[in-house]
Design an enzyme around this catalytic site. Sequence first.
Site, PDB file in Angstrom:
ATOM      1  N   HIS A  34      -2.524  16.330  -3.187  1.00 52.59           N
ATOM      2  CA  HIS A  34      -3.984  16.230  -3.068  1.00 52.59           C
ATOM      3  C   HIS A  34      -4.467  16.416  -1.632  1.00 52.59           C
ATOM      4  O   HIS A  34      -5.662  16.630  -1.389  1.00 52.59           O
ATOM      5  CB  HIS A  34      -4.484  14.885  -3.658  1.00 52.59           C
ATOM      6  CG  HIS A  34      -4.675  13.779  -2.673  1.00 52.59           C
ATOM      7  ND1 HIS A  34      -3.677  12.889  -2.347  1.00 52.59           N
ATOM      8  CD2 HIS A  34      -5.763  13.395  -1.948  1.00 52.59           C
ATOM      9  CE1 HIS A  34      -4.142  12.013  -1.469  1.00 52.59           C
ATOM     10  NE2 HIS A  34      -5.402  12.291  -1.213  1.00 52.59           N
ATOM     11  N   ARG A  78     -16.937  24.634  50.265  1.00 50.18           N
ATOM     12  CA  ARG A  78     -17.047  23.339  50.918  1.00 50.18           C
ATOM     13  C   ARG A  78     -16.709  22.178  49.987  1.00 50.18           C
ATOM     14  O   ARG A  78     -16.234  21.115  50.429  1.00 50.18           O
ATOM     15  CB  ARG A  78     -18.467  23.168  51.473  1.00 50.18           C
ATOM     16  CG  ARG A  78     -18.569  22.050  52.462  1.00 50.18           C
ATOM     17  CD  ARG A  78     -19.903  21.860  53.123  1.00 50.18           C
ATOM     18  NE  ARG A  78     -20.973  22.753  52.784  1.00 50.18           N
ATOM     19  CZ  ARG A  78     -22.248  22.358  52.701  1.00 50.18           C
ATOM     20  NH1 ARG A  78     -22.556  21.087  52.892  1.00 50.18           N
ATOM     21  NH2 ARG A  78     -23.201  23.221  52.441  1.00 50.18           N
ATOM     22  N   TYR A 130       0.833  -1.203   0.000  1.00 45.15           N
ATOM     23  CA  TYR A 130       0.000   0.000   0.000  1.00 45.15           C
ATOM     24  C   TYR A 130       0.869   1.254   0.000  1.00 45.15           C
ATOM     25  O   TYR A 130       1.793   1.398   0.809  1.00 45.15           O
ATOM     26  CB  TYR A 130      -0.912   0.015   1.226  1.00 45.15           C
ATOM     27  CG  TYR A 130      -1.743   1.263   1.349  1.00 45.15           C
ATOM     28  CD1 TYR A 130      -2.883   1.446   0.572  1.00 45.15           C
ATOM     29  CD2 TYR A 130      -1.379   2.273   2.237  1.00 45.15           C
ATOM     30  CE1 TYR A 130      -3.647   2.599   0.677  1.00 45.15           C
ATOM     31  CE2 TYR A 130      -2.132   3.432   2.343  1.00 45.15           C
ATOM     32  CZ  TYR A 130      -3.259   3.591   1.557  1.00 45.15           C
ATOM     33  OH  TYR A 130      -4.005   4.739   1.667  1.00 45.15           O
ATOM     34  N   ASN A 132     -14.287  10.020   2.185  1.00 43.63           N
ATOM     35  CA  ASN A 132     -13.359   9.272   1.353  1.00 43.63           C
ATOM     36  C   ASN A 132     -14.057   8.088   0.664  1.00 43.63           C
ATOM     37  O   ASN A 132     -13.615   6.952   0.718  1.00 43.63           O
ATOM     38  CB  ASN A 132     -12.170   8.801   2.199  1.00 43.63           C
ATOM     39  CG  ASN A 132     -10.991   8.322   1.372  1.00 43.63           C
ATOM     40  OD1 ASN A 132     -10.528   7.202   1.565  1.00 43.63           O
ATOM     41  ND2 ASN A 132     -10.499   9.128   0.459  1.00 43.63           N
ATOM     42  N   ALA A 133     -15.191   8.405   0.008  1.00 41.56           N
ATOM     43  CA  ALA A 133     -15.995   7.394  -0.684  1.00 41.56           C
ATOM     44  C   ALA A 133     -16.323   6.207   0.231  1.00 41.56           C
ATOM     45  O   ALA A 133     -16.314   5.050  -0.172  1.00 41.56           O
ATOM     46  CB  ALA A 133     -15.294   6.910  -1.945  1.00 41.56           C
ATOM     47  N   ASN A 152     -14.583   4.882   2.373  1.00 39.82           N
ATOM     48  CA  ASN A 152     -13.420   4.146   2.879  1.00 39.82           C
ATOM     49  C   ASN A 152     -13.237   4.478   4.355  1.00 39.82           C
ATOM     50  O   ASN A 152     -13.065   3.589   5.185  1.00 39.82           O
ATOM     51  CB  ASN A 152     -12.178   4.530   2.071  1.00 39.82           C
ATOM     52  CG  ASN A 152     -10.908   3.932   2.652  1.00 39.82           C
ATOM     53  OD1 ASN A 152     -10.827   2.730   2.859  1.00 39.82           O
ATOM     54  ND2 ASN A 152      -9.924   4.773   2.928  1.00 39.82           N
ATOM     55  N   GLN A 153     -13.300   5.783   4.677  1.00 41.17           N
ATOM     56  CA  GLN A 153     -13.293   6.216   6.067  1.00 41.17           C
ATOM     57  C   GLN A 153     -14.762   6.356   6.488  1.00 41.17           C
ATOM     58  O   GLN A 153     -15.317   7.447   6.506  1.00 41.17           O
ATOM     59  CB  GLN A 153     -12.549   7.541   6.211  1.00 41.17           C
ATOM     60  CG  GLN A 153     -11.086   7.467   5.820  1.00 41.17           C
ATOM     61  CD  GLN A 153     -10.370   8.801   5.962  1.00 41.17           C
ATOM     62  OE1 GLN A 153     -10.868   9.738   6.569  1.00 41.17           O
ATOM     63  NE2 GLN A 153      -9.174   8.877   5.402  1.00 41.17           N
TER      64      GLN A 153
END
Length: 495
Positions: free
Chosen positions: A73, A276, A44, A405-406, A408-409
């Site tokens: 980006h 108090r 990745y 994020n489409a 994804n997140q």
Amino acid sequence: MEIKDFLDIVFQKKKLELSKDNWKKIEDCYNYLEELIQSKKTIYGINTGFGALGSEKVPIENLEELQKNLIYHLVTGVGDKFSKIESRGILLARIHCLSLGHSAVSSETLGEMMRLLEIDLIPVIPEQGTVGASGDLTPLAHLALAMMGEGEFYFEDRIVNSEEIQKQKNYKPIKWKGRDALAIVNGTSAMTAIACLNSFYANRIFEISLLHSFLYSEILEAKTSAFSKEFFEVRQHNGFEKVINKFINWIQDSNRFQRENEVLDQKNIQDPYTIRCIPQIYGSIYDIISYHDTIVKTELNSVTDNPIFFPEKKSLVHGGNFYGSPIAFVSDTLKNGLISIASHIERKIARLTDKDLNRGLPAFLSSGRIGLDSGFMGLQVSASSLLAELRGLAIPMSIQTIPTNANNQDIVPMGTIAARKTRDVAEIIFSLLGMEAIVLAQGIELSNMNKGYSKLALEFLGRIRKISKKMNEDRPIYKEIETIAEQYKKYSFEI
């Protein structure tokens, strides 16, 4: 790294050094990445796209462009800039994370980040634009953009673009190797840095407000019974013990408190809750701050990348260590604890300025011609306004997930926003403490000074009077409030 070490480097510019073992781990991890690249395995961010595009294959010969485009980006941050101190903290937190040897960052890139920290050439980073799910992608991308020679730096007391820095400091923009750009942006270092600074501010607010609460109790000739050790014996929260012990020590030096065996005013057998319940209020907040600091220290010393590399095991793992929930949750908790301190401050100011509640002191602590002079009437109104504003900031950010994020997140923690809002709350509370300090100094001087004030109270009075003289007639005091607040915030200030 302890939070204290972090703060010393950020505020006092102590030098950060890595051991030979550190550098070896960093190099071994990068070499493992090189092995993986040569094996042509799918990795990745090396030969794939990012986020929702992670399944898209990217030719390995495009690796440098891939890293550059990652930054391009992501540099969509907007709003106010993090202060130089905050950005310095973000840079330090990211360096420390990468130095733990599981991020496959090159030693050249990490070394350049350390050099920027040492010469105090700090990237400029916008505050807004991160959800804190894949870490602080947006703010850390702005850090990386400056290193690429295309962003901005704090240079001495100015903000300058990277082109000017290249001319003035002979700065050479970084050329990304391997996954260096991804290693920089993929982690929780922005929110963690702000949380570390919040630790300092919260502890400072706690200590000053506790001292102020003692002085408030001393002015109003409080009864000692509320600060008995017996309360801790039957309700054993750590913070209770700390607060009670401090008050017992402070009370010993004062002749203004009503001791247990003294005759009590039968109309006022017990003090108001603002006196108090000080051990319960501040003891609870002390425990909240301690919990916050424990989590923040753990996060500061954690690897928050994705993927994470284990060269000694010949292993890399994909997962969610970049997810900012630890900082999100404890920042929200700390924020509301601090707002509780603010509520106590406002109530103390209100009681001290109310002639029906302040044990015979003049209305609004005016020592002038009451009516013609209004004393601290306006200050008390402003204190109420600040508390209302703080309550408006109390909504938690850790529950504000918005899929992005489409998808994804598909769930996000908003940890950086939570940390920022906690910082904003602390900033307002320092102003409240500045107001309270002036009121307390006036209260000490207008009460019976012959009835033995503690050395602590007299030292406090002397310190405040260097900034704000006694209010004998109305005058503008906003600058005095600001000056005291700024003094209280200084890292070098001793309580």
